[in-house]
Motif scaffolding. Structure first.
Motif, PDB file in Angstrom:
ATOM      1  N   ASN A 199      -6.291  10.704  -7.333  1.00 52.40           N
ATOM      2  CA  ASN A 199      -5.541   9.584  -7.895  1.00 52.40           C
ATOM      3  C   ASN A 199      -4.040   9.844  -7.841  1.00 52.40           C
ATOM      4  O   ASN A 199      -3.250   8.931  -7.562  1.00 52.40           O
ATOM      5  CB  ASN A 199      -5.977   9.334  -9.341  1.00 52.40           C
ATOM      6  CG  ASN A 199      -7.389   8.792  -9.439  1.00 52.40           C
ATOM      7  OD1 ASN A 199      -7.925   8.253  -8.473  1.00 52.40           O
ATOM      8  ND2 ASN A 199      -8.011   8.946 -10.591  1.00 52.40           N
ATOM      9  N   ALA A 200      -3.636  11.086  -8.119  1.00 54.46           N
ATOM     10  CA  ALA A 200      -2.215  11.435  -8.104  1.00 54.46           C
ATOM     11  C   ALA A 200      -1.629  11.296  -6.701  1.00 54.46           C
ATOM     12  O   ALA A 200      -0.518  10.791  -6.523  1.00 54.46           O
ATOM     13  CB  ALA A 200      -2.018  12.854  -8.630  1.00 54.46           C
ATOM     14  N   VAL A 201      -2.381  11.750  -5.690  1.00 57.49           N
ATOM     15  CA  VAL A 201      -1.900  11.646  -4.307  1.00 57.49           C
ATOM     16  C   VAL A 201      -1.799  10.184  -3.903  1.00 57.49           C
ATOM     17  O   VAL A 201      -0.804   9.767  -3.273  1.00 57.49           O
ATOM     18  CB  VAL A 201      -2.830  12.426  -3.350  1.00 57.49           C
ATOM     19  CG1 VAL A 201      -2.425  12.180  -1.897  1.00 57.49           C
ATOM     20  CG2 VAL A 201      -2.780  13.922  -3.653  1.00 57.49           C
ATOM     21  N   VAL A 215       1.617   8.307  -2.716  1.00 55.94           N
ATOM     22  CA  VAL A 215       1.771   7.640  -1.413  1.00 55.94           C
ATOM     23  C   VAL A 215       2.291   6.222  -1.606  1.00 55.94           C
ATOM     24  O   VAL A 215       3.150   5.745  -0.861  1.00 55.94           O
ATOM     25  CB  VAL A 215       0.424   7.622  -0.651  1.00 55.94           C
ATOM     26  CG1 VAL A 215       0.515   6.751   0.593  1.00 55.94           C
ATOM     27  CG2 VAL A 215       0.018   9.042  -0.266  1.00 55.94           C
ATOM     28  N   ILE A 216       1.794   5.548  -2.630  1.00 56.76           N
ATOM     29  CA  ILE A 216       2.217   4.173  -2.892  1.00 56.76           C
ATOM     30  C   ILE A 216       3.645   4.138  -3.443  1.00 56.76           C
ATOM     31  O   ILE A 216       4.457   3.290  -3.058  1.00 56.76           O
ATOM     32  CB  ILE A 216       1.251   3.490  -3.880  1.00 56.76           C
ATOM     33  CG1 ILE A 216      -0.134   3.333  -3.241  1.00 56.76           C
ATOM     34  CG2 ILE A 216       1.781   2.127  -4.328  1.00 56.76           C
ATOM     35  CD1 ILE A 216      -1.212   2.902  -4.212  1.00 56.76           C
ATOM     36  N   GLY A 217       3.965   5.080  -4.336  1.00 57.36           N
ATOM     37  CA  GLY A 217       5.227   5.002  -5.068  1.00 57.36           C
ATOM     38  C   GLY A 217       6.407   5.733  -4.458  1.00 57.36           C
ATOM     39  O   GLY A 217       7.553   5.480  -4.854  1.00 57.36           O
ATOM     40  N   ALA A 218       6.178   6.643  -3.516  1.00 59.99           N
ATOM     41  CA  ALA A 218       7.289   7.423  -2.948  1.00 59.99           C
ATOM     42  C   ALA A 218       8.284   6.500  -2.249  1.00 59.99           C
ATOM     43  O   ALA A 218       7.899   5.628  -1.466  1.00 59.99           O
ATOM     44  CB  ALA A 218       6.747   8.465  -1.978  1.00 59.99           C
ATOM     45  N   GLU A 219       9.565   6.732  -2.507  1.00 63.88           N
ATOM     46  CA  GLU A 219      10.595   5.871  -1.929  1.00 63.88           C
ATOM     47  C   GLU A 219      11.061   6.355  -0.562  1.00 63.88           C
ATOM     48  O   GLU A 219      11.458   5.555   0.278  1.00 63.88           O
ATOM     49  CB  GLU A 219      11.782   5.777  -2.884  1.00 63.88           C
ATOM     50  CG  GLU A 219      11.440   5.067  -4.190  1.00 63.88           C
ATOM     51  CD  GLU A 219      12.637   4.946  -5.115  1.00 63.88           C
ATOM     52  OE1 GLU A 219      13.712   5.484  -4.749  1.00 63.88           O
ATOM     53  OE2 GLU A 219      12.514   4.335  -6.185  1.00 63.88           O
ATOM     54  N   GLY A 220      11.048   7.659  -0.337  1.00 63.57           N
ATOM     55  CA  GLY A 220      11.498   8.197   0.936  1.00 63.57           C
ATOM     56  C   GLY A 220      10.355   8.719   1.772  1.00 63.57           C
ATOM     57  O   GLY A 220       9.204   8.296   1.624  1.00 63.57           O
ATOM     58  N   ASP A 221      10.689   9.671   2.662  1.00 63.84           N
ATOM     59  CA  ASP A 221       9.669  10.264   3.534  1.00 63.84           C
ATOM     60  C   ASP A 221       9.007  11.485   2.911  1.00 63.84           C
ATOM     61  O   ASP A 221       8.092  12.058   3.498  1.00 63.84           O
ATOM     62  CB  ASP A 221      10.296  10.675   4.876  1.00 63.84           C
ATOM     63  CG  ASP A 221      10.729   9.456   5.682  1.00 63.84           C
ATOM     64  OD1 ASP A 221      10.117   8.390   5.493  1.00 63.84           O
ATOM     65  OD2 ASP A 221      11.678   9.581   6.475  1.00 63.84           O
ATOM     66  N   ALA A 222       9.489  11.891   1.730  1.00 62.05           N
ATOM     67  CA  ALA A 222       8.929  13.067   1.054  1.00 62.05           C
ATOM     68  C   ALA A 222       8.490  12.691  -0.357  1.00 62.05           C
ATOM     69  O   ALA A 222       9.192  11.965  -1.082  1.00 62.05           O
ATOM     70  CB  ALA A 222       9.954  14.191   1.002  1.00 62.05           C
ATOM     71  N   ILE A 223       7.307  13.161  -0.741  1.00 60.20           N
ATOM     72  CA  ILE A 223       6.787  12.929  -2.089  1.00 60.20           C
ATOM     73  C   ILE A 223       7.428  13.919  -3.048  1.00 60.20           C
ATOM     74  O   ILE A 223       7.408  15.130  -2.821  1.00 60.20           O
ATOM     75  CB  ILE A 223       5.257  13.085  -2.108  1.00 60.20           C
ATOM     76  CG1 ILE A 223       4.604  11.957  -1.293  1.00 60.20           C
ATOM     77  CG2 ILE A 223       4.719  13.079  -3.534  1.00 60.20           C
ATOM     78  CD1 ILE A 223       3.102  12.128  -1.104  1.00 60.20           C
ATOM     79  N   ARG A 224       8.007  13.401  -4.130  1.00 58.57           N
ATOM     80  CA  ARG A 224       8.654  14.235  -5.149  1.00 58.57           C
ATOM     81  C   ARG A 224       7.712  14.401  -6.340  1.00 58.57           C
ATOM     82  O   ARG A 224       6.754  13.640  -6.492  1.00 58.57           O
ATOM     83  CB  ARG A 224       9.965  13.602  -5.600  1.00 58.57           C
ATOM     84  CG  ARG A 224      10.989  13.413  -4.473  1.00 58.57           C
ATOM     85  CD  ARG A 224      12.121  12.524  -4.959  1.00 58.57           C
ATOM     86  NE  ARG A 224      11.624  11.209  -5.351  1.00 58.57           N
ATOM     87  CZ  ARG A 224      12.140  10.489  -6.341  1.00 58.57           C
ATOM     88  NH1 ARG A 224      13.141  10.965  -7.067  1.00 58.57           N
ATOM     89  NH2 ARG A 224      11.642   9.305  -6.639  1.00 58.57           N
ATOM     90  N   PRO A 225       7.994  15.366  -7.231  1.00 65.69           N
ATOM     91  CA  PRO A 225       7.118  15.551  -8.402  1.00 65.69           C
ATOM     92  C   PRO A 225       6.959  14.286  -9.239  1.00 65.69           C
ATOM     93  O   PRO A 225       5.865  13.996  -9.720  1.00 65.69           O
ATOM     94  CB  PRO A 225       7.836  16.653  -9.193  1.00 65.69           C
ATOM     95  CG  PRO A 225       8.586  17.425  -8.167  1.00 65.69           C
ATOM     96  CD  PRO A 225       9.013  16.429  -7.140  1.00 65.69           C
ATOM     97  N   ASP A 226       8.048  13.507  -9.388  1.00 61.93           N
ATOM     98  CA  ASP A 226       7.959  12.288 -10.195  1.00 61.93           C
ATOM     99  C   ASP A 226       6.998  11.274  -9.592  1.00 61.93           C
ATOM    100  O   ASP A 226       6.407  10.457 -10.315  1.00 61.93           O
ATOM    101  CB  ASP A 226       9.347  11.648 -10.338  1.00 61.93           C
ATOM    102  CG  ASP A 226      10.276  12.460 -11.233  1.00 61.93           C
ATOM    103  OD1 ASP A 226       9.768  13.375 -11.904  1.00 61.93           O
ATOM    104  OD2 ASP A 226      11.484  12.179 -11.244  1.00 61.93           O
TER     105      ASP A 226
END
Length: 481
Positions: free
Chosen positions: A362-364, A368-379
């Motif tokens: 669920n976290a991943v 994937v849905i919420g990341a704004e850039g090309d890299a997933i951040r902890p937030d």
């Protein structure tokens, strides 16, 4: 992780040419039909290339067997003896394409690229429509999960043995059940799953065993076959079996003992050939002691116990599972090329994952849905900060996993056990001794009042007196009086 391509061909030159041509993929080689079938079960390829002439069989027959295991797996037939009839036959048996030898590498590359893209699109459509797609895929980097995989392989080799999978909610028990089925001789037959906690007693009985016409109000006028009949020849997965009512436990016991049952309202026995795989997040030994689960059924189910460790006890698997999920989810959700930042990877390793693999998935997906850039951040992962702070330090974590974790993530002290907690000594398995411990604890909680203790135990006062006599407490109390 790159996509994987399985090549089943007995000519080494062909296999090596394909390995060189697809350096960006993980290419798995097999030189016989049986080796190819084993690779499908064990390695989970994304695409298969099959030669039609193999030392131990025809490629067309192998295609049919592969498609029976995984209907979504695309298979391409390679042959040096082409004909229109063969091409039609290959398509009838489930091949998605047909390439004649000698072939041009560019033609093969175009076909493989097109099919892999089409497969990703198919998974995306299945996801958007809410339909599950694909086979189970177990990731095992941690020693504990590697032991589970070894046990899965050994159990799968004996296709009739009953299995009891035990583990916390979300730890992947159904994936383990599917892996057992897919690696067994029953792989080409149905895998039927049902959650025993999701239905009322009467509905569960009707679903499992079927019913005859007029068996109850609202019954179909023609009657209905049950899931055990639907699973004939294959595997029946009973999730949350600890929630099954006692009445149905008796019917399940008969299926396990005699391989036969009767429909609801039926007079005729129906014979079935199924492997039963059950799963629970409960301690069934304690349920037996409490009188909520039949002891004979417990022993019948627990022929081969498979304990699935929680994710916090296999930290080496966290990033491997996350990478596998990202590889699948990013293209499906329209975010190809998305990657985890170093900080996100550190956060995932430091987190306790109380919801286990399900919570990680669920976290991943959230990320994937919420990341704004090309890299997933902890937030982007939206982890629970309170649980992150309380994460217990694993007993042993490999240096590769430990390195990214910040020194500030020191574990909090373990919380005290709640009042009234009953501790069973490590290694204690004797049901009579455990039952005596439970009875003594109930008496203590009830302040010595036997009626209240009987209520706590869910038994009547006479039964409690008999049990007290059995364990010697009644005589001790009489002597003291």
């Amino acid at each position: 992780m790159p996509d994987s391509l399985l090549v089943v061909d007995d000519e080494p030159a062909i296999r090596h040419a394909i390995v060189r041509a697809f350096a960006e993929l993980t290419v798995i080689e097999a030189d016989t039909a049986e080796a190819g079938l084993a690779a499908v079960r064990e390695r989970y390829p994304d695409l298969v290339l099959v030669d039609n002439r193999l030392p131990d069989g025809e490629g067309i027959e192998l295609i049919a067997r592969i498609r029976a295991i995984d209907p979504d797996l695309p298979v391409v037939l390679l042959t040096g003896h082409g004909s229109t009839d063969l091409a039609v036959d290959a398509l009838k048996h489930g091949a998605v394409d047909y390439i004649e030898k000698p072939f041009k590498i560019e033609r093969l590359r175009t076909t493989v690229s097109h099919l892999l893209d089409k497969q990703k699109l198919g998974r995306q459509v299945a996801r958007l429509s809410g339909k599950a797609s694909g086979r189970s895929h177990l990731v095992a980097q941690a020693p504990a999960m590697k032991r589970v995989l070894g046990l899965i392989r050994r159990v799968a080799a004996v296709p009739s043995t009953t299995v009891l999978i035990q583990g916390e909610s979300g730890s992947g028990k159904e994936l383990v059940a599917k892996a057992i089925h897919e690696r067994s001789a029953r792989a080409e037959q149905p895998f039927i799953a049902i959650n025993c906690a999701a239905l009322s007693e009467h509905l569960l009985e009707a679903e499992l065993f079927g019913y005859e016409k007029g068996a109850f109000t609202g019954a179909d006028s023609k009657g209905k076959a049950g899931l055990f009949e639907a699973a004939n020849g294959g595997t029946m997965f009973l999730d949350e079996v600890g929630e099954m009512p006692l009445h149905l436990q008796t019917k399940l016991l008969r299926v396990l003992q005699e391989r036969r049952f009767r429909r609801v309202g039926g007079l005729t026995d129906i014979e079935v050939d199924v492997r039963v795989v059950a799963a629970t997040n409960r301690d069934l030994r304690a349920e037996v002691v409490a009188g909520r689960f039949r002891q004979d059924l417990y022993f019948r189910l627990r022929v081969v116990p498979v304990p699935v460790p929680p994710l916090r006890e296999r930290p080496e698997d966290i990033l491997a599972i996350a990478d596998h999920l990202l590889k699948r989810l990013a293209p499906e959700l329209g975010r190809p090329g998305l990657a985890f930042s170093d900080a996100a990877r550190q956060a995932m390793v430091a987190y306790a994952w109380p919801g286990n693999v399900r919570e990680l998935a669920n976290a991943v997906e959230r990320a994937v849905i919420g990341a704004e850039g090309d890299a997933i951040r902890p937030d982007d992962l939206v982890l629970d900060e309170i649980l992150l702070e309380q994460r217990p330090a694993p007993a042993q974590v490999s240096a590769a996993v430990q390195a990214p974790i910040a020194a500030s993530s020191a574990p909090a002290s373990a919380p005290a056990l709640p009042p009234g907690t009953l501790l069973i000594p490590p290694g204690e398995r004797h049901l009579a001794r455990i039952e005596a411990m439970v009875i003594k604890a109930a008496l203590a909680d009830a302040g010595g009042q036997k009626s209240k203790a009987a209520d706590l135990l869910g038994i009547n006062r006479t039964t409690l007196y008999n049990k007290l006599k059995d364990i010697g407490l009644e005589q001790a109390e009489s002597a003291a009086g």
